[in-house]
Design an enzyme around this catalytic site. Structure first.
Site, mmCIF file in Angstrom:
data_model
loop_
_atom_site.group_PDB
_atom_site.id
_atom_site.type_symbol
_atom_site.label_atom_id
_atom_site.label_comp_id
_atom_site.label_asym_id
_atom_site.label_seq_id
_atom_site.Cartn_x
_atom_site.Cartn_y
_atom_site.Cartn_z
ATOM 1 N N HIS A 65 -20.098 -2.263 16.122
ATOM 2 C CA HIS A 65 -18.823 -1.830 15.621
ATOM 3 C C HIS A 65 -19.020 -0.889 14.235
ATOM 4 O O HIS A 65 -17.604 -0.917 13.552
ATOM 5 C CB HIS A 65 -17.905 -3.042 15.549
ATOM 6 C CG HIS A 65 -17.730 -4.017 16.482
ATOM 7 N ND1 HIS A 65 -17.489 -3.629 18.015
ATOM 8 C CD2 HIS A 65 -17.727 -5.288 16.773
ATOM 9 C CE1 HIS A 65 -17.585 -4.530 18.658
ATOM 10 N NE2 HIS A 65 -17.619 -5.677 18.106
ATOM 11 N N ASP A 119 -16.583 -15.590 17.586
ATOM 12 C CA ASP A 119 -16.653 -15.507 16.009
ATOM 13 C C ASP A 119 -15.961 -16.619 15.286
ATOM 14 O O ASP A 119 -16.284 -17.164 14.406
ATOM 15 C CB ASP A 119 -15.783 -14.283 15.733
ATOM 16 C CG ASP A 119 -16.647 -12.936 16.145
ATOM 17 O OD1 ASP A 119 -17.911 -13.238 16.001
ATOM 18 O OD2 ASP A 119 -16.136 -11.979 16.585
ATOM 19 N N HIS A 233 -15.375 -4.638 22.945
ATOM 20 C CA HIS A 233 -16.326 -5.073 23.694
ATOM 21 C C HIS A 233 -16.582 -4.812 25.129
ATOM 22 O O HIS A 233 -17.323 -5.547 25.948
ATOM 23 C CB HIS A 233 -16.838 -6.677 23.561
ATOM 24 C CG HIS A 233 -16.421 -7.162 22.050
ATOM 25 N ND1 HIS A 233 -15.229 -7.784 21.583
ATOM 26 C CD2 HIS A 233 -17.498 -7.034 20.886
ATOM 27 C CE1 HIS A 233 -15.475 -8.216 20.324
ATOM 28 N NE2 HIS A 233 -16.562 -7.595 20.154
ATOM 29 N N ASP A 577 -27.674 42.336 27.848
ATOM 30 C CA ASP A 577 -27.220 41.735 26.447
ATOM 31 C C ASP A 577 -25.432 41.664 26.723
ATOM 32 O O ASP A 577 -25.016 42.913 26.919
ATOM 33 C CB ASP A 577 -27.402 42.181 25.119
ATOM 34 C CG ASP A 577 -26.744 41.764 24.116
ATOM 35 O OD1 ASP A 577 -27.014 40.641 23.650
ATOM 36 O OD2 ASP A 577 -25.591 42.207 23.659
#
Length: 595
Positions: A65, A119, A233, A577
């Protein structure tokens, strides 16, 4: 790369070992910010002791992250950040060691964590252990994702996404003032309760080291689809939509701000409420595209919700590796009850490499609507000459030549895709069409040759960009100077001899800005023989034939200048070219138009 059997740009990485990648990225932070240190074993980045004490803000989560969260460590923001492996929460022990060993806990510690089960559990366990040991620790959980409906979130609630960085920044700035933990915790909670976010992506991401075709790659979006409400995620979004940016933003803002939506009416912004808007790059968008997205978001907020934010942050704050998407966060500013407002805290400086908000409070508060668009400029009317011509004839000749360029654009583009970057033909066509617009609008009706040329120059300078546009503009401006240098006191009709002398002067002048010579495989291979032949013979047809011959000779010529030099490949042996070819078509058209 050996495990990759299917080409997928998102699956190509320079570093394919996710463990070494995370540690290397954390080490890099200590090299770019001398105020931070790394506990490599526990993947903790923390501020070095500086002799002062304040409330320490600690955050973290899975890697992937960045710049959240480790690059937000620095004075005025986080005191410590704990990193897990990619998209995985750090362990409770990692977090405990950060709180108890790596940050100053004298005045207390505030832990800010996003609302993901792993978490919340791991950081929460570490907080409780720290409390049990006598530390003064508090925790704020941020759940700002409007993509998760109330019924779907249930007891878990909403996920935390990019709005979290606003909580961290404001809490960190308040801590830096010496505020008590109870006040820092209260303000952080206040911010968390007043922010709403949602993300959208065009594709899922690939985690380095995982085999292509693994579960993280399943459910890929169709080319024209965007997934709205996608998590950071790789979690699936709320809906997939086949629409453009305007439609995508409209849906995102509706999910965020429609108070009639009982599933998502999380934030009710009143007419007099001040706001902050964060438009966040999820990792895979160019800065250019982010600018366009930010403009669209702000336009719709103003038009549809009457929201004109007091602050706008646009950039990369919380990513999902290289996700091809963005998120929008809206923070409703609330009274902190302290002498420092949310805006003041947001604007306060932070010595953290991941925080990018360079505009000062003074600049925001003193902004005005003044511009220089109506100011006095140094533009001057074209200086007339006494060189005359028949404008109807000149327009017809020029129109023929320009139409030859427009017709040749597919071939020029094809040649340039082989030996260049493919934009030569488009650039020449834009220039030609711009001048054709002048002709059709009767804006080249002057009989003054110099003014006629000045008007063409103005169009070229506006409509042609890139190297070719610059070269043509330089040549044509010098050509106008070369014309005026031959303007005597009496009126005279311009002829090929005058044009030839002016062209020779222009070619010489152009040589001051580019070293290109015949043989270098550039448009000069057509331009130089044209100018030389026109000057010596006064015959436009012969000059155009010389230009065509010069362009043809560039086939197989190895480039010494221009992008072809480093594009490489063998295609130059089969094609001319592109710039020389395009110019020869224009010059042949001039000769054809004068017959």
């Amino acid at each position: 790369m050996s495990n990759i059997t299917v080409y997928n740009p998102a699956a190509k990485h320079f570093i394919n070992d996710p463990s070494s990648l995370v540690v290397a990225a954390l080490k890099a932070l200590t090299r770019t910010n001398p105020n931070v240190a790394l506990d490599e074993e526990n993947k903790v980045v923390y501020t070095r002791p500086n002799g002062t004490s304040q409330v320490s803000i600690v955050s973290g989560g899975g890697a992937g992250h960045e710049p959240s969260f480790s690059a937000f460590v620095g004075h005025g923001l986080l005191a410590g950040a704990v990193s897990g492996t990619i998209f995985a929460s750090p362990s409770a022990e990692q977090v405990r060691r950060c709180i108890q060993r790596r940050v100053d806990s004298t005045k207390g510690v505030l832990v800010v964590v996003m609302n993901y089960t792993g978490d919340v559990l791991n950081f929460g366990m570490a907080v409780e252990k720290a409390k049990a040991s006598g530390k003064n620790v508090a925790m704020v959980v941020v759940g700002d994702d409007a993509g998760v409906e109330r019924s779907r979130g249930g007891k878990v609630g909403r996920r935390g996404i990019a709005g979290t960085v606003l909580v961290q920044k404001i809490a960190g700035a308040l801590a830096a003032t010496g505020a008590e933990l109870k006040d820092v915790h209260s303000v952080a909670s206040l911010v968390a309760n007043n922010v709403v976010s949602i993300g959208s992506s065009l594709a899922h991401v690939h985690v380095p080291g995982r085999k292509v075709g693994s579960e993280s790659d399943e459910g890929e979006l169709a080319f024209e689809e965007a997934e709205i409400g996608m998590g950071i995620h790789n979690e699936a979004g709320v809906t997939r939509s086949k629409t453009d940016l305007k439609g995508t933003v409209k849906t995102m803002l509706k999910y965020m701000l429609d108070t009639t939506d009982k599933e998502r009416g999380f934030l009710d912004i009143k007419k007099d409420d001040q706001t902050v808007v964060l438009v966040n790059n999820l990792g895979g968008l160019s800065v250019l595209e982010m600018g366009g997205i930010t403009d669209e978001v702000l336009a719709q907020l103003s038009a549809d919700y009457n929201i004109k934010p007091a602050r706008v942050l646009s950039g990369t704050y919380m990513t999902s590796l290289n996700m091809l998407g963005f998120s929008i966060s809206v923070l409703r500013l609330a009274d902190t009850g302290l002498k420092h407002s949310m805006l003041q805290l947001l604007d306060a400086p932070a010595e953290a490499t991941g925080w990018s908000a360079a505009v000062s409070t003074k600049s925001w508060e003193t902004r005005s609507d003044k511009t220089r668009e109506d100011g006095d400029g140094d533009d001057q009317e074209s200086k007339p000459s006494n060189l005359t011509m028949d404008p109807s004839v000149a327009n017809n000749v020029l129109k023929t030549a320009l139409e030859r360029v427009v017709a040749a654009e597919p071939d020029i583009t094809h040649y340039d895709t082989i030996v260049g970057d493919g934009d030569c033909g488009i650039g020449l066509r834009r220039g030609a069409e711009g001048i054709l617009d002048l002709i059709s609008g009767d804006k080249l009706s002057t009989s003054d040759a110099a003014i006629f040329l000045d008007r063409i120059i103005g169009s070229v300078e506006v409509n042609m960009d890139g190297t070719s546009g610059a070269i043509y503009a330089i040549f044509l401006n010098a050509l106008a100077t070369g014309l005026r240098s031959q303007s005597n006191s009496g009126e005279q009709k311009v002829n090929t001899a005058i044009w030839g002398k002016a062209a020779a002067f222009a070619l010489e002048s152009m040589g001051k800005y580019t070293p290109a010579k015949p043989g270098d495989r550039t448009l000069v291979d057509a331009l130089a023989p044209f100018v030389e032949t026109l000057k010596t013979s006064g015959d436009l047809k012969k000059a155009a034939e010389a230009a065509q011959e010069g362009a043809d000779h560039t086939k197989g010529m190895k480039a010494s200048l221009g992008r072809t030099v480093y594009v490489g490949g063998e295609g130059y042996q089969q094609v001319p070219d592109p710039g020389a070819y395009g110019l020869s078509k224009f010059l042949s058209g001039l000769a054809e138009g004068t017959r």
